[in-house]
Design a protein around this motif. Sequence first.
Motif, mmCIF file in Angstrom:
data_model
loop_
_atom_site.group_PDB
_atom_site.id
_atom_site.type_symbol
_atom_site.label_atom_id
_atom_site.label_comp_id
_atom_site.label_asym_id
_atom_site.label_seq_id
_atom_site.Cartn_x
_atom_site.Cartn_y
_atom_site.Cartn_z
ATOM 1 N N ARG A 113 0.820 -1.219 0.000
ATOM 2 C CA ARG A 113 0.000 0.000 0.000
ATOM 3 C C ARG A 113 0.848 1.261 0.000
ATOM 4 N N MET A 114 2.163 1.108 0.122
ATOM 5 C CA MET A 114 3.052 2.267 0.145
ATOM 6 C C MET A 114 3.686 2.450 -1.228
ATOM 7 N N THR A 115 3.927 3.711 -1.588
ATOM 8 C CA THR A 115 4.548 4.032 -2.869
ATOM 9 C C THR A 115 5.704 4.983 -2.635
ATOM 10 N N GLY A 116 6.563 5.094 -3.654
ATOM 11 C CA GLY A 116 7.671 6.029 -3.563
ATOM 12 C C GLY A 116 8.856 5.451 -2.815
ATOM 13 N N PRO A 117 9.840 6.312 -2.528
ATOM 14 C CA PRO A 117 11.074 5.831 -1.879
ATOM 15 C C PRO A 117 10.869 5.376 -0.443
ATOM 16 N N ASN A 118 9.777 5.808 0.192
ATOM 17 C CA ASN A 118 9.557 5.394 1.581
ATOM 18 C C ASN A 118 9.269 3.905 1.709
ATOM 19 N N ARG A 119 8.853 3.261 0.625
ATOM 20 C CA ARG A 119 8.541 1.837 0.701
ATOM 21 C C ARG A 119 9.800 1.022 0.997
ATOM 22 N N ALA A 120 10.872 1.303 0.258
ATOM 23 C CA ALA A 120 12.120 0.571 0.484
ATOM 24 C C ALA A 120 12.692 0.867 1.862
ATOM 25 N N LEU A 121 12.579 2.142 2.292
ATOM 26 C CA LEU A 121 13.089 2.511 3.607
ATOM 27 C C LEU A 121 12.290 1.818 4.710
ATOM 28 N N THR A 122 10.964 1.785 4.567
ATOM 29 C CA THR A 122 10.136 1.113 5.570
ATOM 30 C C THR A 122 10.435 -0.378 5.628
ATOM 31 N N ALA A 123 10.626 -0.995 4.468
ATOM 32 C CA ALA A 123 10.937 -2.426 4.443
ATOM 33 C C ALA A 123 12.268 -2.714 5.131
ATOM 34 N N GLU A 124 13.276 -1.904 4.851
ATOM 35 C CA GLU A 124 14.583 -2.122 5.483
ATOM 36 C C GLU A 124 14.534 -1.869 6.979
ATOM 37 N N ALA A 125 13.858 -0.769 7.390
ATOM 38 C CA ALA A 125 13.765 -0.465 8.818
ATOM 39 C C ALA A 125 12.992 -1.544 9.566
ATOM 40 N N VAL A 148 15.679 1.099 14.260
ATOM 41 C CA VAL A 148 14.883 1.693 13.184
ATOM 42 C C VAL A 148 15.363 3.117 12.882
ATOM 43 N N VAL A 149 15.580 3.904 13.939
ATOM 44 C CA VAL A 149 16.065 5.281 13.734
ATOM 45 C C VAL A 149 17.425 5.281 13.060
ATOM 46 N N ASP A 150 18.309 4.379 13.481
ATOM 47 C CA ASP A 150 19.630 4.301 12.860
ATOM 48 C C ASP A 150 19.527 3.918 11.394
ATOM 49 N N THR A 151 18.610 3.032 11.060
ATOM 50 C CA THR A 151 18.416 2.659 9.655
ATOM 51 C C THR A 151 17.935 3.837 8.826
ATOM 52 N N VAL A 152 16.999 4.605 9.367
ATOM 53 C CA VAL A 152 16.493 5.775 8.655
ATOM 54 C C VAL A 152 17.594 6.814 8.462
ATOM 55 N N GLN A 153 18.395 7.061 9.486
ATOM 56 C CA GLN A 153 19.480 8.037 9.368
ATOM 57 C C GLN A 153 20.509 7.603 8.338
ATOM 58 N N ARG A 154 20.889 6.328 8.345
ATOM 59 C CA ARG A 154 21.866 5.856 7.369
ATOM 60 C C ARG A 154 21.298 5.888 5.959
ATOM 61 N N HIS A 155 20.008 5.611 5.825
ATOM 62 C CA HIS A 155 19.384 5.651 4.504
ATOM 63 C C HIS A 155 19.358 7.073 3.950
ATOM 64 N N ARG A 156 19.064 8.049 4.817
ATOM 65 C CA ARG A 156 19.034 9.439 4.355
ATOM 66 C C ARG A 156 20.420 10.003 4.137
ATOM 67 N N ALA A 157 21.406 9.527 4.893
ATOM 68 C CA ALA A 157 22.772 10.014 4.717
ATOM 69 C C ALA A 157 23.459 9.376 3.520
ATOM 70 N N GLY A 158 22.905 8.274 3.002
ATOM 71 C CA GLY A 158 23.533 7.600 1.884
ATOM 72 C C GLY A 158 23.617 8.429 0.628
ATOM 73 N N PRO A 159 22.509 8.986 0.124
ATOM 74 C CA PRO A 159 22.591 9.803 -1.087
ATOM 75 C C PRO A 159 23.472 11.019 -0.923
#
Length: 369
Positions: A201-213, A352-363
């Motif tokens: 039900r999720m679309t966009g880049p948040n889907r991959a981030l949510t799955a990884e987190a 989860v927070v660490d995963t989100v931070q690393r995902h945003r710092a990656g690009p």
Amino acid sequence: MVDDGRTTEEPRERGPRAAWANLPWLVRAAVLWSACLVVVVAGLYLLGRIALLLAPLAIAVAATLFLAAMLDPVQRLLRRLRLPASLAALLTVVLLLGVLVGVGALVWNLTAEQFDKLSSELTRGVEETRNFVTSTLPVSDQQLDRLVDQARQAAGGGGGLDPVSGARTAAEVFGSALLALVLLFFLLKDGRTMWRWMLDRMTGPNRALTAEAGRNGWHTLGAYSRGTLMIAAIDAIGIGLALVVLRVPLAFPLALITFFGAFIPIIGATVAGTVAVLVALAANGPVTALLILAAVIAVQQIEGNLLEPLIMKRQVNLHPAVILVVVTAGTLIAGIAGAFVAVPITAVVWRVVDTVQRHRAGPMSEASA
């Protein structure tokens, strides 16, 4: 246009926006961080109040997630044997019930008659410690009684036993346990399907981030639950062997207390070790009590410096100070149940927070490189 030699000042911006812009950057940063802190604390307080109002449900859900993460490898093994999802989940729950009932019956047969003696020995140990304190330190019996009463009231043990509230608590515990078993069956059976349904039900880049987190948080909870079970068993065996070698009575009940105490980090181990030392003091004297204290400290050091990093594989990497704070906060909010769930909740949230931070710092890091 005729220039008469007079200079005209540009109109200066006035109002709240100008006042905010004229503040030093340090003041603006302090205001923003303070506002964010107030919002976060208010949100946590609101969640805590809701959890207290729905305490049986919250405890059942927390126990379900903990048990599901612990038993997930068993359920996956049964699924690899090509069993249907419902049958694999049912067999996993039945296996859990069989282990709990079997261990409970064994423990009851071995320790039911010893717990009364354990209580008397513990009382004797407390009395001897009390006599030592009053005879060695400048503390009178009245002052020590006052301190004990204050500690008991702070722990919430100042009131008497109410039969109505006791029956209500027993009913809530039974209902929470039954609900946890039912939820555990459905989570083992349909947990991955529900998670994929939510991701679809999720679309966009948040889907991959949510799955990884979500995946990292689930792995962290599984590592914590299975690792804590193994460490609790090792602690109980190590301290139990020390009690047997030093001929301290009631070794099995004390090892059992150590096992359950290990599920509450730092505080649980401290309480279990204190009980073992007090019983050894009452039964065998101060020399044996000191040897038991040395054994408890040695086991705890081996656990913290060797076993925990090896078993947990650093997936639950929380500083002891953070663990002590969250366990204390959980105890103050919801008692023993709060102390039990405080560390896994904190570990999962941090992961989860660490995963989100690393995902945003990656690009950003890739762009700068």
